[in-house]
Design a protein around this motif. Structure first.
Motif, mmCIF file in Angstrom:
data_model
loop_
_atom_site.group_PDB
_atom_site.id
_atom_site.type_symbol
_atom_site.label_atom_id
_atom_site.label_comp_id
_atom_site.label_asym_id
_atom_site.label_seq_id
_atom_site.Cartn_x
_atom_site.Cartn_y
_atom_site.Cartn_z
ATOM 1 N N LEU A 36 0.821 -1.206 0.000
ATOM 2 C CA LEU A 36 0.000 0.000 0.000
ATOM 3 C C LEU A 36 0.860 1.263 0.000
ATOM 4 C CD1 LEU A 36 -2.760 -1.042 2.575
ATOM 5 C CD2 LEU A 36 -2.961 -0.961 0.081
ATOM 6 N N LEU A 72 -3.761 5.257 2.119
ATOM 7 C CA LEU A 72 -4.529 5.376 0.882
ATOM 8 C C LEU A 72 -4.767 6.838 0.523
ATOM 9 C CD1 LEU A 72 -7.116 2.522 1.513
ATOM 10 C CD2 LEU A 72 -4.956 2.406 0.243
ATOM 11 N N PRO A 87 0.018 2.572 -4.144
ATOM 12 C CA PRO A 87 -1.361 2.785 -3.671
ATOM 13 C C PRO A 87 -2.371 2.448 -4.763
ATOM 14 C CG PRO A 87 0.037 4.681 -3.171
ATOM 15 C CD PRO A 87 0.812 3.816 -4.115
#
Length: 321
Positions: free
Chosen positions: A222, A253, A226
């Motif tokens: 992540l 995020l 992303p």
């Protein structure tokens, strides 16, 4: 033995537990079928088709319960089951949402009423019998990806999107494959077993990331890549879903990221998931869940579900004879 088919009352549910074709098959096997009026309407099956298949169509649900030894549904009814004429020896067959209805299921069992849940029935790899959870999961994975994609901004949808699929079971692999239909980037797939890698890559994943309990691999993914869309499908049948997206993950995020959590009824993979709700987090991330994605294709989904339901009913009936 008499089998009852209810008209679905769960919100936005248009499937039906048994189609006219499978009613005919049960009738041929010696079972009687009672169908609540309008049960198949949402999936395109008229009451007249059920009558032609040998079913008795009745006007109210109480008559279905009063007549039947097995009552079939897709989703748990929205009405109180205690208001129906239940009796010991009955079997209620369909999805049961056991994590949310455990107390009710236990109360029913105390009255001698058994709840047979497709969400709990182990998959039997040794037979060709259709498995309701697997077939519905396959549809849900594909539809969940497509509907999550629609929630992205037009600017993001104008290019191949970057997606991440958590879980490499039936729903996860269907979500991975769905990315190809939109000409999106090959998704990253996260699984908890190395042997899932070949299936994920065969379904169209660009890479497979083995994730452990500490979620370190997922957090690294992540942070470095992303995604625009995350589809959560990770759950073991009959178990609570693992919380893979905690606050630390959500903080990584970007605004506008969409998370579709398909396993909210088992507790959800995302800490921010609210069942049957779409929420926008303070950082602009959207988290959504709907319990009946297969209703996007109600007729096809009903055919698949009905085949599994008919097989289960025959199994139960054989055991009770």
């Amino acid at each position: 033995m008499i089998v009852g088919v209810l008209r679905e009352t769960a919100p936005r549910e248009s499937r039906v537990a048994l189609t006219p074709d499978d009613v005919r098959g049960l009738s041929t096997a010696g079972l009687q079928v009672v169908v609540e009026e309008g049960a198949g309407r949402g999936a395109g099956f008229a009451d007249s088709a059920y009558r032609a298949s040998g079913a008795l169509v009745v006007a109210d649900r109480a008559t279905v319960f009063e007549s039947s030894g097995i009552v079939a549904w897709v989703k748990p009814p929205a009405f109180e089951l205690a208001s129906m004429p239940l009796r010991a020896g009955m079997a209620l067959v369909g999805f049961q949402d056991p994590h949310y209805r455990r107390d009710e299921i236990d109360r029913l069992r105390g009255r001698g009423v058994e709840s047979v849940g497709f969400d709990l029935v182990p998959r039997d790899e040794t037979t060709t019998e259709i498995d309701a959870l697997s077939t519905m999961s396959r549809i849900a994975g594909a539809v969940g990806y497509a509907e999550g994609r629609k929630l992205l901004s037009p600017q993001v949808r104008a290019r191949p999107i970057r997606s991440l699929v958590l879980g490499c079971g039936t729903a996860g692999l269907a979500a991975v494959a769905a990315a190809h239909t939109f000409a999106d980037e090959k998704p990253s797939a996260v699984g908890n077993r190395l042997e899932q890698e070949s299936a994920a890559l065969a379904a169209g994943a660009g890479r497979f990331v083995p994730n452990q309990d500490d979620n370190a691999a997922l957090l690294d993914l992540l942070a470095t890549t992303p995604p625009d869309l995350i589809v959560c499908t990770a759950v073991h049948r009959g178990s609570r879903a693992p919380r893979l997206l905690g606050q630390a993950s959500l903080d990584l995020l970007t605004p506008g990221t969409v998370i579709v959590d398909l396993v909210a009824k088992a507790g959800g993979n995302c800490v921010a998931t609210v069942p049957d709700t779409t929420v926008t987090l303070p950082n602009g991330v959207l988290v959504t869940h709907r319990s009946n994605y297969p209703t996007a294709h109600p007729r096809a989904a009903s055919h698949a579900y009905s085949a599994a339901m008919a097989a289960m009913i025959l199994r139960i009936a054989k055991g009770q004879r």
